[in-house]
Design a protein around this motif. Structure first.
Motif, PDB file in Angstrom:
ATOM      1  N   GLU A  16       0.831  -1.205   0.000  1.00 21.31           N
ATOM      2  CA  GLU A  16       0.000   0.000   0.000  1.00 21.31           C
ATOM      3  C   GLU A  16       0.866   1.257   0.000  1.00 21.31           C
ATOM      4  OE1 GLU A  16      -2.546  -0.321   3.337  1.00 21.31           O
ATOM      5  OE2 GLU A  16      -3.696  -2.023   2.550  1.00 21.31           O
ATOM      6  N   ASP A  17       1.925   1.227   0.813  1.00 26.14           N
ATOM      7  CA  ASP A  17       2.830   2.384   0.855  1.00 26.14           C
ATOM      8  C   ASP A  17       3.498   2.595  -0.496  1.00 26.14           C
ATOM      9  OD1 ASP A  17       2.159   2.766   3.477  1.00 26.14           O
ATOM     10  OD2 ASP A  17       4.001   1.892   4.297  1.00 26.14           O
ATOM     11  N   ALA A  18       3.899   1.487  -1.129  1.00 24.85           N
ATOM     12  CA  ALA A  18       4.559   1.592  -2.429  1.00 24.85           C
ATOM     13  C   ALA A  18       3.613   2.162  -3.477  1.00 24.85           C
ATOM     14  CB  ALA A  18       5.068   0.221  -2.869  1.00 24.85           C
ATOM     15  N   VAL A  19       2.372   1.678  -3.489  1.00 19.14           N
ATOM     16  CA  VAL A  19       1.381   2.184  -4.449  1.00 19.14           C
ATOM     17  C   VAL A  19       1.107   3.659  -4.193  1.00 19.14           C
ATOM     18  CG1 VAL A  19      -1.045   2.048  -5.138  1.00 19.14           C
ATOM     19  CG2 VAL A  19       0.291  -0.048  -4.865  1.00 19.14           C
ATOM     20  N   ASP A  20       0.953   4.020  -2.939  1.00 13.49           N
ATOM     21  CA  ASP A  20       0.716   5.432  -2.609  1.00 13.49           C
ATOM     22  C   ASP A  20       1.884   6.297  -3.053  1.00 13.49           C
ATOM     23  OD1 ASP A  20      -1.708   4.783  -1.516  1.00 13.49           O
ATOM     24  OD2 ASP A  20      -1.015   4.820   0.570  1.00 13.49           O
ATOM     25  N   GLU A  21       3.097   5.787  -2.846  1.00 13.22           N
ATOM     26  CA  GLU A  21       4.274   6.571  -3.241  1.00 13.22           C
ATOM     27  C   GLU A  21       4.356   6.716  -4.750  1.00 13.22           C
ATOM     28  OE1 GLU A  21       9.123   6.709  -2.527  1.00 13.22           O
ATOM     29  OE2 GLU A  21       7.907   5.159  -1.555  1.00 13.22           O
ATOM     30  N   ILE A  22       4.057   5.628  -5.457  1.00 11.95           N
ATOM     31  CA  ILE A  22       4.084   5.689  -6.928  1.00 11.95           C
ATOM     32  C   ILE A  22       3.060   6.697  -7.432  1.00 11.95           C
ATOM     33  CG2 ILE A  22       3.572   4.390  -9.034  1.00 11.95           C
ATOM     34  CD1 ILE A  22       4.670   1.904  -7.524  1.00 11.95           C
ATOM     35  N   GLN A  23       1.831   6.572  -6.928  1.00 11.21           N
ATOM     36  CA  GLN A  23       0.789   7.506  -7.359  1.00 11.21           C
ATOM     37  C   GLN A  23       1.119   8.935  -6.951  1.00 11.21           C
ATOM     38  OE1 GLN A  23      -1.185   6.601  -9.445  1.00 11.21           O
ATOM     39  NE2 GLN A  23      -2.351   4.755  -9.002  1.00 11.21           N
ATOM     40  N   GLY A  24       1.694   9.054  -5.744  1.00  7.89           N
ATOM     41  CA  GLY A  24       2.063  10.391  -5.279  1.00  7.89           C
ATOM     42  C   GLY A  24       3.134  11.017  -6.150  1.00  7.89           C
ATOM     43  N   LYS A  25       4.143  10.213  -6.490  1.00 11.98           N
ATOM     44  CA  LYS A  25       5.204  10.748  -7.348  1.00 11.98           C
ATOM     45  C   LYS A  25       4.662  11.082  -8.734  1.00 11.98           C
ATOM     46  CE  LYS A  25       9.340   8.680  -5.267  1.00 11.98           C
ATOM     47  NZ  LYS A  25      10.076   9.947  -5.095  1.00 11.98           N
ATOM     48  N   TYR A  26       3.748  10.234  -9.196  1.00 12.35           N
ATOM     49  CA  TYR A  26       3.183  10.498 -10.525  1.00 12.35           C
ATOM     50  C   TYR A  26       2.363  11.787 -10.525  1.00 12.35           C
ATOM     51  CZ  TYR A  26       0.587   9.791 -14.856  1.00 12.35           C
ATOM     52  OH  TYR A  26       0.041   9.949 -16.098  1.00 12.35           O
ATOM     53  N   LYS A  27       1.602  11.983  -9.463  1.00 15.60           N
ATOM     54  CA  LYS A  27       0.721  13.155  -9.422  1.00 15.60           C
ATOM     55  C   LYS A  27       1.431  14.416  -8.962  1.00 15.60           C
ATOM     56  CE  LYS A  27      -3.539  10.539  -8.497  1.00 15.60           C
ATOM     57  NZ  LYS A  27      -4.637  10.311  -7.536  1.00 15.60           N
ATOM     58  N   ASP A  28       2.341  14.263  -8.039  1.00 14.00           N
ATOM     59  CA  ASP A  28       2.874  15.426  -7.337  1.00 14.00           C
ATOM     60  C   ASP A  28       4.350  15.704  -7.574  1.00 14.00           C
ATOM     61  OD1 ASP A  28       0.357  15.780  -6.206  1.00 14.00           O
ATOM     62  OD2 ASP A  28       0.830  14.427  -4.563  1.00 14.00           O
ATOM     63  N   ASN A  29       4.973  14.964  -8.471  1.00 11.65           N
ATOM     64  CA  ASN A  29       6.399  15.206  -8.634  1.00 11.65           C
ATOM     65  C   ASN A  29       6.617  16.561  -9.272  1.00 11.65           C
ATOM     66  OD1 ASN A  29       7.308  14.904 -11.719  1.00 11.65           O
ATOM     67  ND2 ASN A  29       5.535  13.615 -11.317  1.00 11.65           N
ATOM     68  N   ALA A  30       7.471  17.290  -8.677  1.00  8.45           N
ATOM     69  CA  ALA A  30       7.840  18.598  -9.201  1.00  8.45           C
ATOM     70  C   ALA A  30       9.109  19.015  -8.503  1.00  8.45           C
ATOM     71  CB  ALA A  30       6.747  19.631  -8.934  1.00  8.45           C
ATOM     72  N   SER A  31       9.992  19.645  -9.226  1.00  2.80           N
ATOM     73  CA  SER A  31      11.232  20.088  -8.604  1.00  2.80           C
ATOM     74  C   SER A  31      10.925  21.219  -7.647  1.00  2.80           C
ATOM     75  CB  SER A  31      12.206  20.568  -9.669  1.00  2.80           C
ATOM     76  OG  SER A  31      11.709  21.736 -10.305  1.00  2.80           O
ATOM     77  N   ASP A  32      11.827  21.393  -6.681  1.00  5.82           N
ATOM     78  CA  ASP A  32      11.638  22.474  -5.701  1.00  5.82           C
ATOM     79  C   ASP A  32      11.600  23.823  -6.369  1.00  5.82           C
ATOM     80  OD1 ASP A  32      13.711  20.805  -3.253  1.00  5.82           O
ATOM     81  OD2 ASP A  32      11.563  20.628  -3.686  1.00  5.82           O
ATOM     82  N   ASP A  33      12.296  23.912  -7.495  1.00  2.95           N
ATOM     83  CA  ASP A  33      12.335  25.201  -8.183  1.00  2.95           C
ATOM     84  C   ASP A  33      10.991  25.549  -8.811  1.00  2.95           C
ATOM     85  OD1 ASP A  33      15.717  24.712  -9.410  1.00  2.95           O
ATOM     86  OD2 ASP A  33      14.947  25.519  -7.505  1.00  2.95           O
ATOM     87  N   ASN A  34      10.199  24.476  -9.071  1.00  6.18           N
ATOM     88  CA  ASN A  34       8.923  24.736  -9.716  1.00  6.18           C
ATOM     89  C   ASN A  34       7.803  24.783  -8.717  1.00  6.18           C
ATOM     90  OD1 ASN A  34      10.118  24.842 -12.229  1.00  6.18           O
ATOM     91  ND2 ASN A  34       9.963  22.621 -12.558  1.00  6.18           N
TER      92      ASN A  34
END
Length: 474
Positions: free
Chosen positions: A456-474
């Motif tokens: 569950e943690d892995a799936v949440d992390e994958i979905q989170g990275k897919y939805k929310d990945n953004a560099s700090d600069d952005n």
């Protein structure tokens, strides 16, 4: 006379023989009586000696039994205690595989009383456990064999890329007169329109696309400067791509006027205002073949755009610019915390547009692979758990079988166990079997909890990275 004499002699002989027989009989009787008297006189000493020997035998037997039951294992009360105990001498093989050796040891068991106390029965039981207790698999070993979940973001050209699932693109296109210049056998405007259309077709289905045109009215004459600098319009609003509609919109204008670049950048900030950067990937392409000609300050507007809550990824594309034009657009890109690229032809222009599409594609592909890998890891872990459970069950089945065979041998083959003793030892066996079942279920539940939570943690992390990945600069 002579005849009478002979008769007397014969009678005398019979008398002598009878006397001798009586004497011998009396002697024999006397001898027996004497022996009986001696026996009675010495009987007390013999009985006393016999009682002493019996006591010595009992003491020896007790000492032997105490020694026989001196190395009894502990009774485990938890799975941790069970796993800490050494296995029995005959663990790991079936009773039948080592029957002769086993029964040589069982032959040494002392004979139980007809009625036996629970304490005495437990001694017999623990002695058997010390012979047949199996070595059970450790759930911690299963955890250590599990692989990890690889959730590394995708990379393009060796660098991690940023992308959020909500995807918005705005293209700001220069329609000033210089875009009518030819680049090969097509005008720059024609090349730009084709590149934009090809790019829009490659965007994710859920992506929104917008097209803002500036400088498309009037002419590049001084008299038309005001009207041309005022021509700045979002001709295709931020919405899902419709090929026919976008194509028709682009056919409605051509290169004609001045270059109000600063005003177009400022307007783009308003166009995307509802799509905050926290939940959206906002990409802006600025395509121009010249510098600002409408007295605006595109560098200041680019800085304001970068500092806004839409946090856009800005890509500035210079179309065959001269040195002065490149210098200004590089400053715009730098102020917008974006990138600048000078292109000379259609292929280069398409490549620049495709970078963003590639980012979206890479992230979709990454999510699919990451989810697949996570599912496979979860399946692998489940298979390891099943192997663990099966091994545990095999061990306690073999243990119970060996114990049962040993009890039968002791009871029926060599009469070392009474019925009472066998029944009580059987109760101990059943109690241990029940505990082994419970501990197996406990280990399974514990492993399942870790497995399910990790997945569950892995799936949440994958979905989170897919939805929310953004560099700090952005």
């Amino acid at each position: 006379m002579k005849r009478y004499y002979y008769v007397l002699i014969i009678i005398f002989c019979f008398i002598l023989v009878g006397c001798n027989s009586d004497a011998e009989e009396e002697s024999y009787v006397n001898s027996n009586e004497s022996n009986e008297i001696e026996s009675e006189e010495g009987g007390e000493s013999e009985n006393e000696t016999g009682a002493s020997d019996e006591e010595k035998t009992d003491d020896t037997t007790n000492a032997s039994e105490e020694n026989f039951f001196s190395d009894l294992p502990q009774t485990p009360n938890s799975i941790e205690e069970l796993l800490s105990l050494p296995p029995g001498k005959f663990a790991g093989k079936t009773y039948e595989e080592q029957q002769e050796e086993i029964e040589e040891v069982l032959d040494q068991f002392p004979v139980s009383e007809e009625e036996i106390s629970d304490e005495e029965a437990e001694k017999y039981w623990l002695k058997l456990v010390g012979l047949f207790a199996e070595e059970y698999p450790n759930p911690q070993d299963v955890l250590e064999q599990w692989g990890g979940y690889s959730i590394n973001p995708p990379e393009i050209d060796g660098e991690e890329i940023s992308f959020k699932e909500n995807y918005n693109v705005e293209i700001i296109l220069d329609a000033s007169g210089s875009m009518a210049n030819y680049q090969g056998d097509q005008t720059r405007m024609e090349l730009a329109k084709e590149a934009i259309m090809d790019y829009a077709k490659e965007l994710p289905e859920e992506a929104n696309v917008g097209l803002r045109i500036y400088g498309f009215e009037g002419s590049n004459a001084d008299s038309d400067k005001k009207v041309s600098c005022s021509s700045n319009e979002l001709v295709y609003g931020i919405k899902p791509f419709n090929e026919k509609e976008l194509s028709e919109v682009m056919d409605d204008f051509g290169p004609t006027g001045w270059t109000p670049l600063a005003e177009a950048i400022a307007a783009a900030k308003s166009d995307l205002a509802e799509f905050d950067g926290e939940n959206n990937t906002n990409i802006i392409y600025i395509v121009s073949d010249g510098i600002e000609t409408c007295d605006g300050n595109p560098v200041e507007e680019a800085k304001s755009l970068a500092d806004s809550n839409i946090t856009p990824v800005v890509n500035v594309i210079g179309f065959n610019l001269d040195h002065e034009g490149q210098k200004q657009l590089k400053e715009v890109a730098e102020a917008a915390k974006g990138t600048y690229k000078d292109v000379q032809n259609r292929n280069q222009l398409q490549d620049e547009f495709q970078k963003a599409a590639k980012i979206a594609s890479e992230w979709r592909l990454w999510r699919a692979h990451a989810m697949g890998d996570a599912r496979m890891e979860n399946v692998d872990r489940a298979n390891m758990m099943r192997d663990f459970r099966a091994e545990w069950a095999d061990r306690y089945r073999n243990e119970r079988h060996s114990l049962s065979e040993a009890i039968k041998y002791l009871q029926y083959e060599i009469d070392a166990l009474s019925l009472d003793a066998a029944l009580k030892i059987g109760d101990f066996r059943d109690e241990r079997t029940n505990k082994l079942h419970e501990w197996k279920a406990q280990a399974w539940d514990d492993l399942s909890e870790v497995k399910d939570k990790d997945y569950e943690d892995a799936v949440d992390e994958i979905q989170g990275k897919y939805k929310d990945n953004a560099s700090d600069d952005n």
